[in-house]
Design a protein around this motif. Sequence first.
Motif, PDB file in Angstrom:
ATOM      1  N   UNK A 157     -10.965   8.667   9.710  1.00  0.00           N
ATOM      2  CA  UNK A 157     -11.805   7.695   9.011  1.00  0.00           C
ATOM      3  C   UNK A 157     -11.669   7.877   7.504  1.00  0.00           C
ATOM      4  N   UNK A 158     -11.478   6.760   6.811  1.00  0.00           N
ATOM      5  CA  UNK A 158     -11.435   6.777   5.349  1.00  0.00           C
ATOM      6  C   UNK A 158     -12.606   5.979   4.798  1.00  0.00           C
ATOM      7  N   UNK A 159     -13.183   6.476   3.729  1.00  0.00           N
ATOM      8  CA  UNK A 159     -14.219   5.745   3.005  1.00  0.00           C
ATOM      9  C   UNK A 159     -13.682   5.510   1.603  1.00  0.00           C
ATOM     10  N   UNK A 160     -13.558   4.261   1.239  1.00  0.00           N
ATOM     11  CA  UNK A 160     -13.003   3.872  -0.057  1.00  0.00           C
ATOM     12  C   UNK A 160     -11.621   4.482  -0.286  1.00  0.00           C
ATOM     13  N   UNK A 161     -10.813   4.523   0.785  1.00  0.00           N
ATOM     14  CA  UNK A 161      -9.440   4.988   0.689  1.00  0.00           C
ATOM     15  C   UNK A 161      -9.246   6.489   0.745  1.00  0.00           C
ATOM     16  N   UNK A 162     -10.319   7.253   0.919  1.00  0.00           N
ATOM     17  CA  UNK A 162     -10.236   8.713   0.956  1.00  0.00           C
ATOM     18  C   UNK A 162     -10.735   9.201   2.311  1.00  0.00           C
ATOM     19  N   UNK A 163      -9.975  10.112   2.941  1.00  0.00           N
ATOM     20  CA  UNK A 163     -10.380  10.655   4.231  1.00  0.00           C
ATOM     21  C   UNK A 163     -11.747  11.319   4.087  1.00  0.00           C
TER      22      UNK A 163
END
Length: 65
Positions: A29-35
């Motif tokens: 899962x990434x949030x705003x492109x960061x894992x």
Amino acid sequence: MIKLDQFLKLVGIAPTGGQAKFMILDGAVKVNGVVETRRGRKLVADDQVTIEGQTYNVGQILEEP
């Protein structure tokens, strides 16, 4: 505001909290492109969650009836 694991259940990606937890811990899962590996990560309306190549805008999902 919603926690990441709860959001995955809300959109139907994870049918249970346990499955959501494992997806997050596995780095899927990434949030705003960061894992993101914290299942308790608090999401706000501007956040974008990406899993399995699909991106969800948190604000749009939370606004749906």
